[in-house]
Design a protein around this motif. Structure first.
Motif, PDB file in Angstrom:
ATOM      1  N   LEU A 184       0.838  -1.194   0.000  1.00 14.35           N
ATOM      2  CA  LEU A 184       0.000   0.000   0.000  1.00 14.35           C
ATOM      3  C   LEU A 184       0.874   1.245   0.000  1.00 14.35           C
ATOM      4  N   SER A 185       0.532   2.185  -0.845  1.00 20.52           N
ATOM      5  CA  SER A 185       1.196   3.479  -0.885  1.00 20.52           C
ATOM      6  C   SER A 185       0.210   4.518  -0.384  1.00 20.52           C
ATOM      7  N   ILE A 186       0.562   5.162   0.733  1.00 21.96           N
ATOM      8  CA  ILE A 186      -0.360   6.108   1.357  1.00 21.96           C
ATOM      9  C   ILE A 186       0.366   7.416   1.664  1.00 21.96           C
ATOM     10  N   LEU A 187      -0.125   8.480   1.053  1.00 19.41           N
ATOM     11  CA  LEU A 187       0.439   9.807   1.291  1.00 19.41           C
ATOM     12  C   LEU A 187      -0.572  10.747   1.931  1.00 19.41           C
ATOM     13  N   SER A 188      -1.776  10.281   2.150  1.00 20.94           N
ATOM     14  CA  SER A 188      -2.889  11.142   2.546  1.00 20.94           C
ATOM     15  C   SER A 188      -2.995  11.392   4.040  1.00 20.94           C
ATOM     16  N   ILE A 200       4.472   8.405   6.312  1.00 19.90           N
ATOM     17  CA  ILE A 200       4.003   7.776   7.536  1.00 19.90           C
ATOM     18  C   ILE A 200       4.957   8.191   8.657  1.00 19.90           C
ATOM     19  N   PRO A 201       4.457   8.919   9.649  1.00 22.21           N
ATOM     20  CA  PRO A 201       5.329   9.373  10.737  1.00 22.21           C
ATOM     21  C   PRO A 201       5.994   8.204  11.464  1.00 22.21           C
ATOM     22  N   ASP A 202       7.247   8.400  11.830  1.00 21.24           N
ATOM     23  CA  ASP A 202       7.991   7.357  12.547  1.00 21.24           C
ATOM     24  C   ASP A 202       7.250   6.883  13.793  1.00 21.24           C
ATOM     25  N   ASP A 203       6.568   7.799  14.476  1.00 17.67           N
ATOM     26  CA  ASP A 203       5.852   7.434  15.700  1.00 17.67           C
ATOM     27  C   ASP A 203       4.694   6.467  15.439  1.00 17.67           C
ATOM     28  N   ASP A 204       4.158   6.435  14.212  1.00 16.81           N
ATOM     29  CA  ASP A 204       3.031   5.559  13.891  1.00 16.81           C
ATOM     30  C   ASP A 204       3.460   4.157  13.455  1.00 16.81           C
ATOM     31  N   ILE A 205       4.711   3.993  13.092  1.00 15.02           N
ATOM     32  CA  ILE A 205       5.174   2.721  12.537  1.00 15.02           C
ATOM     33  C   ILE A 205       5.077   1.562  13.526  1.00 15.02           C
ATOM     34  N   PRO A 206       5.501   1.718  14.786  1.00 15.91           N
ATOM     35  CA  PRO A 206       5.379   0.564  15.703  1.00 15.91           C
ATOM     36  C   PRO A 206       3.946   0.066  15.863  1.00 15.91           C
ATOM     37  N   ALA A 207       2.981   0.975  15.949  1.00 13.92           N
ATOM     38  CA  ALA A 207       1.580   0.548  16.099  1.00 13.92           C
ATOM     39  C   ALA A 207       1.086  -0.173  14.848  1.00 13.92           C
ATOM     40  N   LEU A 208       1.502   0.296  13.676  1.00 21.25           N
ATOM     41  CA  LEU A 208       1.107  -0.368  12.430  1.00 21.25           C
ATOM     42  C   LEU A 208       1.678  -1.785  12.381  1.00 21.25           C
TER      43      LEU A 208
END
Length: 138
Positions: free
Chosen positions: A63-67, A97-105
């Motif tokens: 998935l490519s997400i820029l929104s 995608i902010p670095d802070d969101d990556i662990p939760a994803l």
């Protein structure tokens, strides 16, 4: 048991984001590396993406997400894969995608996230090592 034959990857642009250059660059890099790539085009719903992946017998969804809707869109795709008993299709992604969101994803089940500037070779190598014949299907 690993993947037999070429790795099949669906590259998708979910949501309203209309910028697909990065998705096309990744699709071409994977194709040039010998993988079968199905690019879904712009403005796909999570349901369309999962339907395509299942119909195409894909091994992975990129998935490519820029929104900015990455938390919602990744979660919905993963939920639909679970509902359709297709959790063997790995999900990875990239974009803003902010670095802070990556662990939760990753905790939700996203296998890998590639942020802007990631070399295409890194994406190809990740797909080969995590989806290819060396990986074990669940």
């Amino acid at each position: 048991m690993g993947v037999s034959g070429p790795i099949r990857v669906v590259i998708a642009k979910p949501g309203l984001d209309g910028h697909d250059r990065g998705a096309k660059v990744i699709a071409r890099a994977l194709r040039d590396a010998g993988m079968e790539v199905i690019y879904t085009g712009l403005h796909q719903t999570p349901e369309q993406i999962v339907d395509t992946a299942i119909q195409e017998d894909a091994d992975a969804i990129g998935l490519s997400i820029l929104s900015g809707a990455h938390n919602t869109l990744f979660a919905k795709v993963l939920e639909l894969l679970r509902e359709r008993d297709a959790e063997d299709i790995k999900v990875f992604g990239g974009g803003i995608i902010p670095d802070d969101d990556i662990p939760a994803l990753k905790e939700q089940g996203v296998a890998a996230i590639f942020t802007p500037g990631a070399p295409t070779g890194d994406v190809v190598e990740w797909v080969r090592s995590h989806i290819g014949s060396g990986s074990v299907a669940a």
